[in-house]
Write an enzyme that holds these catalytic residues in place. Structure first.
Site, PDB file in Angstrom:
ATOM      1  N   GLY A  28       0.793  -1.228   0.000  1.00  0.00           N
ATOM      2  CA  GLY A  28       0.000   0.000   0.000  1.00  0.00           C
ATOM      3  C   GLY A  28       0.822   1.273   0.000  1.00  0.00           C
ATOM      4  O   GLY A  28       0.340   2.330   0.431  1.00  0.00           O
ATOM      5  N   ASN A  30       1.741   3.030  -2.596  1.00  0.00           N
ATOM      6  CA  ASN A  30       1.103   4.004  -3.502  1.00  0.00           C
ATOM      7  C   ASN A  30      -0.092   4.660  -2.832  1.00  0.00           C
ATOM      8  O   ASN A  30      -0.305   5.868  -2.972  1.00  0.00           O
ATOM      9  CB  ASN A  30       0.692   3.319  -4.808  1.00  0.00           C
ATOM     10  CG  ASN A  30       1.830   3.291  -5.814  1.00  0.00           C
ATOM     11  OD1 ASN A  30       2.200   4.327  -6.363  1.00  0.00           O
ATOM     12  ND2 ASN A  30       2.405   2.120  -6.027  1.00  0.00           N
ATOM     13  N   HIS A 125       1.260   0.663 -13.114  1.00  0.00           N
ATOM     14  CA  HIS A 125       2.008  -0.549 -13.463  1.00  0.00           C
ATOM     15  C   HIS A 125       3.508  -0.234 -13.434  1.00  0.00           C
ATOM     16  O   HIS A 125       3.928   0.802 -13.956  1.00  0.00           O
ATOM     17  CB  HIS A 125       1.585  -1.045 -14.853  1.00  0.00           C
ATOM     18  CG  HIS A 125       2.282  -2.306 -15.217  1.00  0.00           C
ATOM     19  ND1 HIS A 125       1.949  -3.531 -14.669  1.00  0.00           N
ATOM     20  CD2 HIS A 125       3.341  -2.551 -16.049  1.00  0.00           C
ATOM     21  CE1 HIS A 125       2.749  -4.463 -15.154  1.00  0.00           C
ATOM     22  NE2 HIS A 125       3.596  -3.897 -15.984  1.00  0.00           N
ATOM     23  N   ASP A 157      -8.891  -0.933 -19.047  1.00  0.00           N
ATOM     24  CA  ASP A 157      -9.861  -1.452 -20.018  1.00  0.00           C
ATOM     25  C   ASP A 157      -9.947  -2.964 -19.854  1.00  0.00           C
ATOM     26  O   ASP A 157      -9.456  -3.513 -18.861  1.00  0.00           O
ATOM     27  CB  ASP A 157      -9.519  -1.015 -21.454  1.00  0.00           C
ATOM     28  CG  ASP A 157      -8.246  -1.664 -21.979  1.00  0.00           C
ATOM     29  OD1 ASP A 157      -7.662  -2.509 -21.258  1.00  0.00           O
ATOM     30  OD2 ASP A 157      -7.839  -1.331 -23.101  1.00  0.00           O
TER      31      ASP A 157
END
Ligand code: GAR
Length: 217
Positions: A28, A30, A125, A157
């Protein structure tokens, strides 16, 4: 796929606090960076709910420390992926979430989830997409022998790490890098670009045409 120009996605009034739902599976860091940017006033958003699919995730302690509501959804507690997603979507909607932030969330996003939050799910990513998608982006980069790698924030997506790219940041790959040393260098950049991408969304500055994300001004 994105058929036409989708005009400036996001919250209309700059003064609004964008309501975030943050999905984690592990450390966690980020999410911590997002919390820090919110607390120092450089990100105009609020985390309404943190959801972890891993009860042991260290990120849960981070949420607790900052009094952010959290829930744990364990895959094993659900009959199938569909049921898991129904609960996930309900938890996010019940909390008024406007933008979903995948922050080291190690599950594939289903079409049902995408439909519930169209153009409203972001992912980070640890590679310069489209290079090295999927798991262990940093290890893939070291093993391939690239000289530059980095990180990517993108809209999610239906593919794995294939959505339209919002921001990327590059770092050098050094001769003696291991997966761990490269990951640490990349992570520092992740912590800068994810809050920045979220603020662009919050400001309504992002629009998507086909594969391309346009940033206003
Ligand atoms: C980050 O490096 C993120 O880019 C990566 O997991 C790590 C989570 O770290 N995500 C992926 O690999 C998704 N494909 P964190 O829990 O400390 O934020």
């Amino acid at each position: 796929m994105y058929a036409g120009l989708i005009p400036f996605i996001g919250v209309k009034k700059m003064s609004d606090l964008l309501k975030l739902g943050v999905l984690i599976s592990g450390n966690g860091s980020n999410m911590q960076s997002i919390i820090d940017h919110i607390e120092n006033g450089s990100l105009k958003a609020v985390i309404k709910i943190v959801i972890s699919n891993n009860p042991e995730a260290y990120g849960i302690s981070r949420a607790k420390k900052h009094n952010i509501p959290f829930i744990v959804l364990k895959s094993n507690d659900f009959k199938n992926k569909e049921d898991f997603d129904v609960k996930l979507i309900k938890s996010l909607k019940d909390n008024g979430v406007e933008l979903v932030i995948l922050a080291g969330f190690m599950r594939i996003i289903s079409p049902t989830f995408l439909k519930a939050f169209p153009q409203k799910i972001l992912n980070i990513h640890p590679a310069l997409l489209p290079s090295f998608p999927g798991l262990h982006g940093q290890r893939q980069a070291v093993e391939y022998g690239v000289k530059v790698s980095g990180c990517t924030v993108h809209f999610v997506d239906e593919g794995v790490d294939t959505g339209p790219i919002i921001i990327q940041s590059a770092v050098p790959v050094l001769d003696d890098d291991t997966e761990e040393t490269l990951a640490a260098r990349i992570l520092k950049e992740e912590h800068k670009i994810y809050p920045r991408a979220i603020q662009l969304f919050a400001d309504g500055k992002l629009s998507v045409k086909g594969r391309k994300v346009f940033i206003k001004n």
